[in-house]
Write a protein that holds these residues in place. Sequence first.
Motif, PDB file in Angstrom:
ATOM      1  N   GLN A  39      -4.578  -9.108  -4.736  1.00 13.47           N
ATOM      2  CA  GLN A  39      -4.457  -7.800  -4.112  1.00 13.47           C
ATOM      3  C   GLN A  39      -3.199  -7.745  -3.267  1.00 13.47           C
ATOM      4  O   GLN A  39      -2.857  -8.711  -2.587  1.00 13.47           O
ATOM      5  CB  GLN A  39      -5.686  -7.512  -3.248  1.00 13.47           C
TER       6      GLN A  39
ATOM      7  N   THR B 121      -1.777  -6.006  -0.163  1.00 14.19           N
ATOM      8  CA  THR B 121      -2.142  -5.172   0.988  1.00 14.19           C
ATOM      9  C   THR B 121      -0.927  -4.719   1.785  1.00 14.19           C
ATOM     10  O   THR B 121      -0.996  -3.728   2.509  1.00 14.19           O
ATOM     11  CB  THR B 121      -3.094  -5.936   1.920  1.00 14.19           C
TER      12      THR B 121
ATOM     13  N   GLN C  58      -2.292  -1.276   2.095  1.00 14.31           N
ATOM     14  CA  GLN C  58      -2.652  -0.919   3.471  1.00 14.31           C
ATOM     15  C   GLN C  58      -1.434  -0.744   4.377  1.00 14.31           C
ATOM     16  O   GLN C  58      -1.469   0.025   5.329  1.00 14.31           O
ATOM     17  CB  GLN C  58      -3.566  -2.000   4.060  1.00 14.31           C
TER      18      GLN C  58
END
Length: 418
Positions: free
Chosen positions: A91, A93, A121
């Motif tokens: 992932q 982020t 994010q």
Amino acid sequence: MVPPNGKKQCLPPPHVLSNLHESVIGEILMRLPLRDAVRTSIISKKWRYNWCRLPQLKLDQTLWETTEDLTSPAIGFANIVYPLLALHTGQITEFTLDIPDLKTCPNIDNLIHFLTRNGIQHFVLRPPLGDRYKLPSSFFTSLRLRHLTLQRCIIRPPPVFKGFDGLISLELSYVEISSEFLGSLISHSPLLENLVLKDPRNSNPIEISAPKLRSFVFLGNIHLIQMKNVPLLSNVSFEPTEFPVDAERDPANIFESVPALENLCWNQLMVLDAGPFEVIPTRLPFALNCLKRLYLSWITLREFFELSFALFLIRSSPYLEEIEIEVADDAFVNPWDTIDEIPASFSDMTFNHLRIVKINNVVGAGAEMQLIKVLLAKSPALLRMIIKLCLMEDKSFKILAEITKFHRASFRAKVVIM
């Protein structure tokens, strides 16, 4: 090779790096430039392709620097970035794309679509100088976004988009965005704590309603900012590109909606449209009781309007603990009336909490000396005043001799002249 201390240095055995725990390897890789992180694959089988699981990727100019006789920057970008992302298995982020030196912006719509599907994010985008990059519609589906930094972009969201519910920090620099949507984006980010707006490309007022906002940096026409609901805002930095002051645009409006203001930085880099001299009041109609640190940069204390504005802020802040003033080295102006009025305008004030004063680029002008004299006489808790001169050595002695004669309310006050 023998080191300077005469002791031989022993390198660790080759197997040491291979025996490191994967969590340690991950920490090492995150501290390396991406190019170097990829190269660690040759260390051992344990290190091979560890970089493919890094949650933080920073792609900057060093990844595709080529000589002029090689492939074009745009093609080089695609040949490096997309295979790199194809190999990535974990992932992502946190992602930074910083490519200001490219001549043109490559097509990165697919890249942004890839990131939004991978739960980005923390996103930083600095495209090439020149034409702004229009964000694709897929960008507005980044539901997990927490930190966003955009430069030289065009933001035109779909009608159904309101904001990012989890956004904590937002930085927009030279971004084309409507005032209405910018206000909506801020108000629909209930967790927003840090906001940076640099030269937003619009001419309409921007309404800022952010109940958890604590830090705000703004560069632009300061009268376009309308603070509506910022009860926790304590750190503010203003760099006005326009600051017209007249009977209808009272400078008090800038501060009346910031009740928790503790740290104020005012960077004045332009000649202001001051209007009549009397438009700057002696002080605010309310005191900035929370303000502890005041930093004034490039203020011309020898110019009537800017001197009046600096005094206006100082007199309105009775609980100041630190003052720092960076004096601008501009053409000499003699505001004689203002100089004579400085002591009287502070007659009813005592700075019981002021401990540190720094004034840089002092030339010994009357307004500078009067301000130094007043602060020494009105600050019983003062510990140190640092004065950096911008003069020849022989003239510095004259200023030093004059300052040593000034009355000091604090017996502990130490004046340092540099």
